[in-house]
Motif scaffolding. Structure first.
Motif, PDB file in Angstrom:
ATOM      1  N   THR A 154     103.934   1.699  33.400  1.00 27.20           N
ATOM      2  CA  THR A 154     103.211   2.290  34.526  1.00 27.20           C
ATOM      3  C   THR A 154     103.879   3.578  34.990  1.00 27.20           C
ATOM      4  OG1 THR A 154     104.433   0.894  36.075  1.00 27.20           O
ATOM      5  CG2 THR A 154     102.299   0.083  35.316  1.00 27.20           C
ATOM      6  N   ASP A 155     105.215   3.648  34.931  1.00 26.06           N
ATOM      7  CA  ASP A 155     105.902   4.883  35.295  1.00 26.06           C
ATOM      8  C   ASP A 155     105.551   5.993  34.318  1.00 26.06           C
ATOM      9  OD1 ASP A 155     107.070   3.629  37.421  1.00 26.06           O
ATOM     10  OD2 ASP A 155     108.982   3.256  36.397  1.00 26.06           O
ATOM     11  N   THR A 156     105.474   5.665  33.047  1.00 24.44           N
ATOM     12  CA  THR A 156     105.135   6.654  32.042  1.00 24.44           C
ATOM     13  C   THR A 156     103.709   7.142  32.226  1.00 24.44           C
ATOM     14  OG1 THR A 156     106.613   5.525  30.512  1.00 24.44           O
ATOM     15  CG2 THR A 156     105.084   7.101  29.567  1.00 24.44           C
ATOM     16  N   ALA A 157     102.789   6.238  32.499  1.00 27.17           N
ATOM     17  CA  ALA A 157     101.386   6.610  32.654  1.00 27.17           C
ATOM     18  C   ALA A 157     101.161   7.449  33.905  1.00 27.17           C
ATOM     19  CB  ALA A 157     100.516   5.360  32.692  1.00 27.17           C
ATOM     20  N   GLU A 158     101.924   7.199  34.967  1.00 22.07           N
ATOM     21  CA  GLU A 158     101.744   7.955  36.199  1.00 22.07           C
ATOM     22  C   GLU A 158     102.254   9.382  36.078  1.00 22.07           C
ATOM     23  OE1 GLU A 158     103.644   5.654  39.195  1.00 22.07           O
ATOM     24  OE2 GLU A 158     102.067   4.123  39.207  1.00 22.07           O
ATOM     25  N   SER A 159     103.133   9.654  35.133  1.00 22.05           N
ATOM     26  CA  SER A 159     103.671  10.998  34.999  1.00 22.05           C
ATOM     27  C   SER A 159     102.697  11.948  34.301  1.00 22.05           C
ATOM     28  CB  SER A 159     104.998  10.962  34.241  1.00 22.05           C
ATOM     29  OG  SER A 159     104.782  10.545  32.904  1.00 22.05           O
ATOM     30  N   PHE A 160     101.676  11.433  33.639  1.00 23.99           N
ATOM     31  CA  PHE A 160     100.701  12.275  32.960  1.00 23.99           C
ATOM     32  C   PHE A 160      99.526  12.552  33.881  1.00 23.99           C
ATOM     33  CE2 PHE A 160     102.611  10.016  29.289  1.00 23.99           C
ATOM     34  CZ  PHE A 160     103.140  11.120  28.663  1.00 23.99           C
ATOM     35  N   GLU A 161      99.093  13.797  33.914  1.00 25.53           N
ATOM     36  CA  GLU A 161      97.919  14.144  34.697  1.00 25.53           C
ATOM     37  C   GLU A 161      96.927  14.826  33.767  1.00 25.53           C
ATOM     38  OE1 GLU A 161      96.711  16.588  38.688  1.00 25.53           O
ATOM     39  OE2 GLU A 161      98.687  15.674  38.524  1.00 25.53           O
ATOM     40  N   LEU A 162      95.774  14.231  33.606  1.00 27.31           N
ATOM     41  CA  LEU A 162      94.758  14.761  32.713  1.00 27.31           C
ATOM     42  C   LEU A 162      93.955  15.836  33.423  1.00 27.31           C
ATOM     43  CD1 LEU A 162      93.511  11.417  31.188  1.00 27.31           C
ATOM     44  CD2 LEU A 162      95.107  13.041  30.190  1.00 27.31           C
ATOM     45  N   PRO A 163      93.554  16.894  32.694  1.00 22.82           N
ATOM     46  CA  PRO A 163      92.751  17.939  33.328  1.00 22.82           C
ATOM     47  C   PRO A 163      91.365  17.408  33.679  1.00 22.82           C
ATOM     48  CG  PRO A 163      92.953  18.336  30.978  1.00 22.82           C
ATOM     49  CD  PRO A 163      93.858  17.188  31.314  1.00 22.82           C
ATOM     50  N   GLY A 164      90.919  17.704  34.873  1.00 21.34           N
ATOM     51  CA  GLY A 164      89.597  17.266  35.321  1.00 21.34           C
ATOM     52  C   GLY A 164      89.526  15.801  35.660  1.00 21.34           C
ATOM     53  N   ALA A 165      90.661  15.145  35.840  1.00 22.19           N
ATOM     54  CA  ALA A 165      90.662  13.709  36.099  1.00 22.19           C
ATOM     55  C   ALA A 165      90.514  13.376  37.579  1.00 22.19           C
ATOM     56  CB  ALA A 165      91.943  13.083  35.566  1.00 22.19           C
ATOM     57  N   ASP A 166      90.564  14.365  38.446  1.00 21.97           N
ATOM     58  CA  ASP A 166      90.443  14.112  39.883  1.00 21.97           C
ATOM     59  C   ASP A 166      88.973  13.927  40.235  1.00 21.97           C
ATOM     60  OD1 ASP A 166      90.896  13.827  42.563  1.00 21.97           O
ATOM     61  OD2 ASP A 166      91.108  15.982  42.929  1.00 21.97           O
ATOM     62  N   LEU A 167      88.582  12.686  40.485  1.00 21.30           N
ATOM     63  CA  LEU A 167      87.190  12.371  40.816  1.00 21.30           C
ATOM     64  C   LEU A 167      87.049  11.971  42.282  1.00 21.30           C
ATOM     65  CD1 LEU A 167      86.223  10.304  37.656  1.00 21.30           C
ATOM     66  CD2 LEU A 167      85.705  12.684  38.123  1.00 21.30           C
TER      67      LEU A 167
END
Length: 99
Positions: A41-54
């Protein structure tokens, strides 16, 4: 572990005779110390995908009631068209669950 393929090869019997108990324990400790405990979960939270803010998006879906030519599978509880009904089952089961 990297392997030097140009080095002369040793037989397993030579390995057993030459390796001392201390060397074997040291190798085992080295192999165990390379394991890293990483929280996914720590690893997944560090990635931010472009256009993922909904957060500003509003999704609307029109839900229709079950139609006359549809059935609810008694195994997966999904609504399917009558053509997906498994013929060999006495209950309403879709072909995917019957297989």
């Amino acid at each position: 572990m990297a392997t030097d393929y140009d080095a002369p090869r040793r037989n397993e019997t030579d390995d057993m005779a030459e390796d001392s108990l201390d060397e074997l324990k040291a190798r085992r400790n080295e192999a165990q110390s390379s394991v890293v405990d990483v929280d996914e979960t720590d690893t997944a939270e560090s990635f931010e995908l472009p256009g993922a803010d909904l957060s500003g998006e509003e999704l609307t879906v029109k839900v229709l009631p079950k139609q006359a030519d549809e059935f609810t599978c008694s195994s997966c509880f999904l609504v399917h068209h009558r053509s997906r009904l498994a013929e060999s089952s006495p209950q309403f089961v879709c072909r995917d669950c019957a297989a």
